[in-house]
Scaffold this motif. Structure first.
Motif, PDB file in Angstrom:
ATOM      1  N   GLY A 223       5.875-126.638 -29.620  1.00 10.88           N
ATOM      2  CA  GLY A 223       6.819-126.098 -28.560  1.00 10.88           C
ATOM      3  C   GLY A 223       7.385-125.229 -28.918  1.00 10.88           C
ATOM      4  N   TRP A 224       7.911-123.615 -28.164  1.00 12.01           N
ATOM      5  CA  TRP A 224       9.058-122.993 -28.642  1.00 12.01           C
ATOM      6  C   TRP A 224       9.614-122.733 -27.586  1.00 12.01           C
ATOM      7  N   PHE A 225      11.196-122.886 -28.255  1.00 13.19           N
ATOM      8  CA  PHE A 225      12.081-123.361 -27.476  1.00 13.19           C
ATOM      9  C   PHE A 225      13.645-121.527 -27.624  1.00 13.19           C
ATOM     10  N   ARG A 226      14.762-121.987 -27.157  1.00 13.80           N
ATOM     11  CA  ARG A 226      15.807-121.126 -27.331  1.00 13.80           C
ATOM     12  C   ARG A 226      16.796-121.173 -27.067  1.00 13.80           C
ATOM     13  N   GLN A 227      17.458-120.656 -27.730  1.00  8.67           N
ATOM     14  CA  GLN A 227      19.378-121.335 -27.503  1.00  8.67           C
ATOM     15  C   GLN A 227      19.687-119.918 -27.562  1.00  8.67           C
ATOM     16  N   ALA A 228      20.763-119.340 -26.733  1.00  8.03           N
ATOM     17  CA  ALA A 228      21.214-118.101 -26.590  1.00  8.03           C
ATOM     18  C   ALA A 228      23.185-118.692 -26.710  1.00  8.03           C
ATOM     19  N   PRO A 229      24.233-118.140 -27.371  1.00  5.37           N
ATOM     20  CA  PRO A 229      25.512-118.086 -27.364  1.00  5.37           C
ATOM     21  C   PRO A 229      25.879-118.739 -26.121  1.00  5.37           C
ATOM     22  N   GLY A 230      26.714-119.838 -26.238  1.00  8.28           N
ATOM     23  CA  GLY A 230      26.952-120.139 -25.883  1.00  8.28           C
ATOM     24  C   GLY A 230      26.426-121.443 -24.495  1.00  8.28           C
ATOM     25  N   LYS A 231      24.683-121.360 -24.479  1.00 11.10           N
ATOM     26  CA  LYS A 231      24.297-121.993 -23.736  1.00 11.10           C
ATOM     27  C   LYS A 231      23.422-123.481 -24.262  1.00 11.10           C
TER      28      LYS A 231
ATOM     29  N   ARG B 120      20.314-125.127 -25.638  1.00 11.60           N
ATOM     30  CA  ARG B 120      18.489-124.757 -25.958  1.00 11.60           C
ATOM     31  C   ARG B 120      17.367-125.267 -24.805  1.00 11.60           C
ATOM     32  N   GLU B 121      16.738-124.537 -24.635  1.00 12.86           N
ATOM     33  CA  GLU B 121      15.753-124.476 -23.479  1.00 12.86           C
ATOM     34  C   GLU B 121      14.248-124.601 -23.898  1.00 12.86           C
ATOM     35  N   GLY B 122      13.615-125.447 -23.444  1.00 12.85           N
ATOM     36  CA  GLY B 122      12.276-124.852 -23.152  1.00 12.85           C
ATOM     37  C   GLY B 122      11.573-123.778 -22.795  1.00 12.85           C
ATOM     38  N   VAL B 123      11.066-122.761 -23.806  1.00 12.93           N
ATOM     39  CA  VAL B 123      10.192-121.549 -23.145  1.00 12.93           C
ATOM     40  C   VAL B 123       8.793-121.967 -23.123  1.00 12.93           C
ATOM     41  N   SER B 124       7.824-122.906 -23.379  1.00 22.98           N
ATOM     42  CA  SER B 124       6.258-122.628 -23.722  1.00 22.98           C
ATOM     43  C   SER B 124       6.188-123.562 -24.489  1.00 22.98           C
ATOM     44  N   TYR B 125       5.023-124.823 -24.756  1.00 17.97           N
ATOM     45  CA  TYR B 125       4.550-125.151 -25.796  1.00 17.97           C
ATOM     46  C   TYR B 125       3.116-125.668 -25.170  1.00 17.97           C
ATOM     47  N   ILE B 126       2.343-125.613 -26.544  1.00 14.97           N
ATOM     48  CA  ILE B 126       0.592-126.181 -26.072  1.00 14.97           C
ATOM     49  C   ILE B 126      -0.192-127.334 -26.420  1.00 14.97           C
ATOM     50  N   SER B 127      -0.226-127.978 -26.024  1.00 18.90           N
ATOM     51  CA  SER B 127      -0.869-129.364 -26.413  1.00 18.90           C
ATOM     52  C   SER B 127      -1.897-129.936 -26.745  1.00 18.90           C
ATOM     53  N   MET B 128      -2.570-130.178 -27.496  1.00 15.27           N
ATOM     54  CA  MET B 128      -3.579-129.959 -28.062  1.00 15.27           C
ATOM     55  C   MET B 128      -4.103-131.821 -28.470  1.00 15.27           C
ATOM     56  N   PRO B 129      -5.345-132.222 -28.585  1.00 14.99           N
ATOM     57  CA  PRO B 129      -6.875-130.596 -28.846  1.00 14.99           C
ATOM     58  C   PRO B 129      -6.955-129.796 -27.843  1.00 14.99           C
ATOM     59  N   PHE B 130      -6.747-129.982 -26.396  1.00 14.79           N
ATOM     60  CA  PHE B 130      -7.355-129.201 -24.934  1.00 14.79           C
ATOM     61  C   PHE B 130      -6.075-127.957 -25.404  1.00 14.79           C
ATOM     62  N   GLY B 131      -5.296-127.498 -25.648  1.00 19.43           N
ATOM     63  CA  GLY B 131      -5.263-126.290 -25.568  1.00 19.43           C
ATOM     64  C   GLY B 131      -4.339-126.547 -24.560  1.00 19.43           C
TER      65      GLY B 131
ATOM     66  N   THR C   9       6.134-131.281 -23.369  1.00 23.82           N
ATOM     67  CA  THR C   9       6.890-131.531 -22.551  1.00 23.82           C
ATOM     68  C   THR C   9       7.659-130.576 -23.116  1.00 23.82           C
ATOM     69  N   LEU C  10       8.819-129.083 -22.433  1.00 24.26           N
ATOM     70  CA  LEU C  10       9.243-128.601 -22.772  1.00 24.26           C
ATOM     71  C   LEU C  10      11.190-129.112 -22.675  1.00 24.26           C
ATOM     72  N   ASN C  11      10.964-129.993 -23.407  1.00 21.77           N
ATOM     73  CA  ASN C  11      12.252-130.778 -23.326  1.00 21.77           C
ATOM     74  C   ASN C  11      12.636-130.574 -24.781  1.00 21.77           C
ATOM     75  N   PRO C  12      13.403-130.542 -24.957  1.00 23.87           N
ATOM     76  CA  PRO C  12      13.522-130.135 -26.367  1.00 23.87           C
ATOM     77  C   PRO C  12      14.067-131.611 -27.453  1.00 23.87           C
ATOM     78  N   GLN C  13      14.483-132.455 -26.380  1.00 24.94           N
ATOM     79  CA  GLN C  13      15.033-133.703 -27.060  1.00 24.94           C
ATOM     80  C   GLN C  13      13.228-134.830 -27.794  1.00 24.94           C
ATOM     81  N   SER C  14      12.235-134.575 -27.412  1.00 26.14           N
ATOM     82  CA  SER C  14      11.354-134.747 -27.647  1.00 26.14           C
ATOM     83  C   SER C  14      10.580-134.289 -28.529  1.00 26.14           C
TER      84      SER C  14
END
Length: 122
Positions: free
Chosen positions: A35-43, A45-56, A103-108
């Protein structure tokens, strides 16, 4: 030992593009999710995208749909995030992470890179 190393961040004007790379070692890409995640100052962390293998299978944050594309080169152990039509609100530190749940949940996600700064500004 699992390691993820991001690169490709930088300063770009609104409307511009960047491609982030995440080199993964010690984790079998074909058996998990990146997954790709991002965190802006004061916010949070949120999930931006993920890719799940092996099926993509992929998923995107609503605000980046149609602008960002996640892809993978298994032979090079690398995951990419192509970011087009960037907006100032995309400014954040971007992280890649590896985990076993799609998942887009960074905790996972268990393994994380150190992050790369993306700044969208004039």
């Amino acid at each position: 030992q699992v390691q993820l190393v991001e690169s490709g961040g930088g300063l770009v004007q609104p409307g511009g593009s960047l491609r982030l790379s995440c080199i993964v070692s010690g984790f079998t890409l074909n058996d998990g999710n990146i997954g790709w995640f991002r965190q802006a100052p004061g916010k949070e962390r949120e999930g931006v995208s993920y890719i799940s293998m092996p099926f993509g299978g992929t998923q995107y944050l609503n605000s980046v749909k149609g602008r960002f594309t996640i892809s993978i080169d298994v032979a090079k152990n690398t995951v990419f995030l192509q970011m087009n039509r960037l907006k100032p609100e995309d400014t954040a530190v971007y992280y890649c992470a590896a985990g076993l749940i799609a998942t887009l949940n960074p905790q996972s996600y268990t393994y994380w890179g150190q992050g790369t700064q993306v700044t969208v500004s004039t």
